[in-house]
Each structure stands twice: as C-alpha cells, then as structure tokens.
Design a protein around this motif. Sequence first.
Motif, PDB file in Angstrom:
ATOM      1  N   GLN A 181       0.825  -1.203   0.000  1.00 42.02           N
ATOM      2  CA  GLN A 181       0.000   0.000   0.000  1.00 42.02           C
ATOM      3  C   GLN A 181       0.864   1.260   0.000  1.00 42.02           C
ATOM      4  OE1 GLN A 181      -2.510  -0.527   3.407  1.00 42.02           O
ATOM      5  NE2 GLN A 181      -3.755  -2.115   2.445  1.00 42.02           N
ATOM      6  N   HIS A 182       1.931   1.270   0.826  1.00 40.05           N
ATOM      7  CA  HIS A 182       2.858   2.407   0.839  1.00 40.05           C
ATOM      8  C   HIS A 182       3.442   2.620  -0.565  1.00 40.05           C
ATOM      9  CE1 HIS A 182       2.661   3.053   5.090  1.00 40.05           C
ATOM     10  NE2 HIS A 182       3.296   1.955   5.413  1.00 40.05           N
ATOM     11  N   TYR A 183       3.837   1.513  -1.171  1.00 37.80           N
ATOM     12  CA  TYR A 183       4.452   1.560  -2.492  1.00 37.80           C
ATOM     13  C   TYR A 183       3.487   2.137  -3.523  1.00 37.80           C
ATOM     14  CZ  TYR A 183       6.629  -0.119  -6.816  1.00 37.80           C
ATOM     15  OH  TYR A 183       7.194  -0.189  -8.070  1.00 37.80           O
ATOM     16  N   HIS A 184       2.265   1.625  -3.527  1.00 38.58           N
ATOM     17  CA  HIS A 184       1.269   2.101  -4.491  1.00 38.58           C
ATOM     18  C   HIS A 184       0.929   3.573  -4.261  1.00 38.58           C
ATOM     19  CE1 HIS A 184      -0.307  -2.245  -5.291  1.00 38.58           C
ATOM     20  NE2 HIS A 184       0.790  -1.966  -5.941  1.00 38.58           N
ATOM     21  N   PHE A 185       0.828   3.963  -2.991  1.00 44.96           N
ATOM     22  CA  PHE A 185       0.512   5.356  -2.667  1.00 44.96           C
ATOM     23  C   PHE A 185       1.600   6.278  -3.203  1.00 44.96           C
ATOM     24  CE2 PHE A 185       0.758   9.156  -0.093  1.00 44.96           C
ATOM     25  CZ  PHE A 185      -0.558   9.529   0.104  1.00 44.96           C
ATOM     26  N   SER A 186       2.853   5.949  -2.881  1.00 38.91           N
ATOM     27  CA  SER A 186       3.962   6.807  -3.298  1.00 38.91           C
ATOM     28  C   SER A 186       4.067   6.881  -4.816  1.00 38.91           C
ATOM     29  CB  SER A 186       5.273   6.296  -2.697  1.00 38.91           C
ATOM     30  OG  SER A 186       5.293   6.488  -1.302  1.00 38.91           O
ATOM     31  N   CYS A 187       3.937   5.719  -5.472  1.00 46.09           N
ATOM     32  CA  CYS A 187       4.058   5.698  -6.934  1.00 46.09           C
ATOM     33  C   CYS A 187       2.931   6.483  -7.597  1.00 46.09           C
ATOM     34  CB  CYS A 187       4.052   4.255  -7.440  1.00 46.09           C
ATOM     35  SG  CYS A 187       5.520   3.304  -6.995  1.00 46.09           S
ATOM     36  N   ALA A 188       1.710   6.271  -7.113  1.00 51.01           N
ATOM     37  CA  ALA A 188       0.557   6.910  -7.744  1.00 51.01           C
ATOM     38  C   ALA A 188       0.517   8.411  -7.476  1.00 51.01           C
ATOM     39  CB  ALA A 188      -0.731   6.247  -7.257  1.00 51.01           C
ATOM     40  N   ILE A 189       0.606   8.790  -6.202  1.00 53.13           N
ATOM     41  CA  ILE A 189       0.449  10.196  -5.831  1.00 53.13           C
ATOM     42  C   ILE A 189       1.676  11.026  -6.201  1.00 53.13           C
ATOM     43  CG2 ILE A 189       0.026  11.804  -3.945  1.00 53.13           C
ATOM     44  CD1 ILE A 189      -2.358   9.982  -4.674  1.00 53.13           C
ATOM     45  N   GLU A 190       2.844  10.608  -5.722  1.00 54.59           N
ATOM     46  CA  GLU A 190       4.043  11.394  -6.007  1.00 54.59           C
ATOM     47  C   GLU A 190       4.461  11.270  -7.465  1.00 54.59           C
ATOM     48  OE1 GLU A 190       6.999  11.930  -2.676  1.00 54.59           O
ATOM     49  OE2 GLU A 190       6.236   9.923  -2.195  1.00 54.59           O
ATOM     50  N   GLY A 191       4.182  10.096  -8.053  1.00 51.26           N
ATOM     51  CA  GLY A 191       4.506   9.916  -9.469  1.00 51.26           C
ATOM     52  C   GLY A 191       3.768  10.926 -10.334  1.00 51.26           C
ATOM     53  N   TYR A 192       2.502  11.128 -10.030  1.00 44.74           N
ATOM     54  CA  TYR A 192       1.708  12.119 -10.765  1.00 44.74           C
ATOM     55  C   TYR A 192       2.280  13.523 -10.551  1.00 44.74           C
ATOM     56  CZ  TYR A 192      -2.164  15.174 -12.047  1.00 44.74           C
ATOM     57  OH  TYR A 192      -2.919  16.180 -12.609  1.00 44.74           O
ATOM     58  N   CYS A 193       2.670  13.802  -9.314  1.00 51.00           N
ATOM     59  CA  CYS A 193       3.192  15.141  -8.991  1.00 51.00           C
ATOM     60  C   CYS A 193       4.483  15.446  -9.737  1.00 51.00           C
ATOM     61  CB  CYS A 193       3.419  15.260  -7.481  1.00 51.00           C
ATOM     62  SG  CYS A 193       1.911  15.301  -6.500  1.00 51.00           S
ATOM     63  N   VAL A 194       5.422  14.494  -9.769  1.00 52.90           N
ATOM     64  CA  VAL A 194       6.706  14.770 -10.430  1.00 52.90           C
ATOM     65  C   VAL A 194       6.526  14.887 -11.944  1.00 52.90           C
ATOM     66  CG1 VAL A 194       8.059  13.696  -8.596  1.00 52.90           C
ATOM     67  CG2 VAL A 194       7.376  12.316 -10.569  1.00 52.90           C
TER      68      VAL A 194
END
Length: 211
Positions: free
Chosen positions: A77-90
């Motif tokens: 869940q941590h992995y998916h959250f970081s990839c999805a949310i921060e990935g979109y931001c960067v």
Amino acid sequence: MSFLLKDQAYDKFIKMINDKELIYGEIYSINALTATMDMSKTPVRDAIQKLVDEKRIDILPSRGIRLHQITKEELTQHYHFSCAIEGYCVATLAKTYEKDKKNPSVKKLKKLMEQMKKMLDEQHDFDEYFALDQKFHQELLESLGDPYFNSLQHSPMGFYNHPEIQLTDNKLSRKEVYDCHQKILNAICEGDSAGAYEALLEHSDLMLKAF
C-alpha cells in the motif's frame, strides 16, 4: 495544556525512533517510557494512541508497546501510494517547469538538495537529514497548488512519513536516497515527465527493498 503535552510526548517518541532508542522487535513498558520521558501517563498514552493510528506503534495488551511490524500488505500500500500520488506530482511538475523555468517549487527542491548534500555524513543528526528528506517529498505534493494534495503530506501512507524504514537492519545509506532525489530533480529540470516518473518509481522500489 494537555494538548500541548500530548504533542510534546509525540515529538519525543518520534525522536526516540529516529535516534534508534526504540528498535524493531523490542517490547517497551509504557510505565518505564513514561518515567524516562518525565511526563504523566495521560499525554504519553495520547501520543501512543496517535502513533497506533498512524501504524507506527503496536500495543501489546498487558505487555507494553513495540514499533509497528509492517506487513507485506501495508508495504504494498505504501508503495502504491507513493508511486501513484508522487509519481503524478513529479510528472506534472516536469511539464510545468518546461513551460516556466522560474517555477518556485523547483527552486525550493534545488535548495533542499543543497542542504541534504551537507547531511550525507552519517555523523550528522538523522533528525536533521530526515526533515530535509521529508520536505523534499512534501514540496512535490505542494507543487500542484491543490489543497487536497497538500493535505496528503499528513497521510500515514507514504514512505516519506516513516523514518524507521531507513533505520532497519537493511539500512539505506543517505547517499542512496539523495541520489534518488537528484535523479528525480534532474528529470524535472529537463522537462522529462516520463523520466521523472520512472525516477520516482526507482525511489519507491529502493524503499520497498529496505524492508
């Protein structure tokens, strides 16, 4: 006053985690911790409950507390959250910077990287280094200028809110984390949204492998 004491107790717990005074697998008496922290039971228990809610601490009935044993499902869940949310931001920030080289978020990220570089020596306090690490990720979320995304920096889901992941037996070096941040920033500055996203995924992969 009790609210302030609860916050003080919470901050003390976070510092104890960062300083490795609390380590994985060990069980700690709440009474002993209360005495060590020189505080009354109420704010300490309130702080513990907050940490339980954040999945940072587990309460073991009649035994005490221990650092939360992160499950495989939670790590995913941590992995998916970081990839999805921060990935979109960067990815979005890279596109934005390509159009506006004066973007204030990129300016802040560059400054944070300069400060992080000075903290790579393990002799520097982990607290100071991790605070910069956290600010880097917070700035990624804030770069959208969206109140909802800003609020996500307080979510317990992201890797960036869990300093203990960098303090496990499979400890990450500060340089490894720094290099990931630099790769993300370089891609953003090149206007490479796909590259920024891939660099963010690499960073999340590194955090996942630390456990």
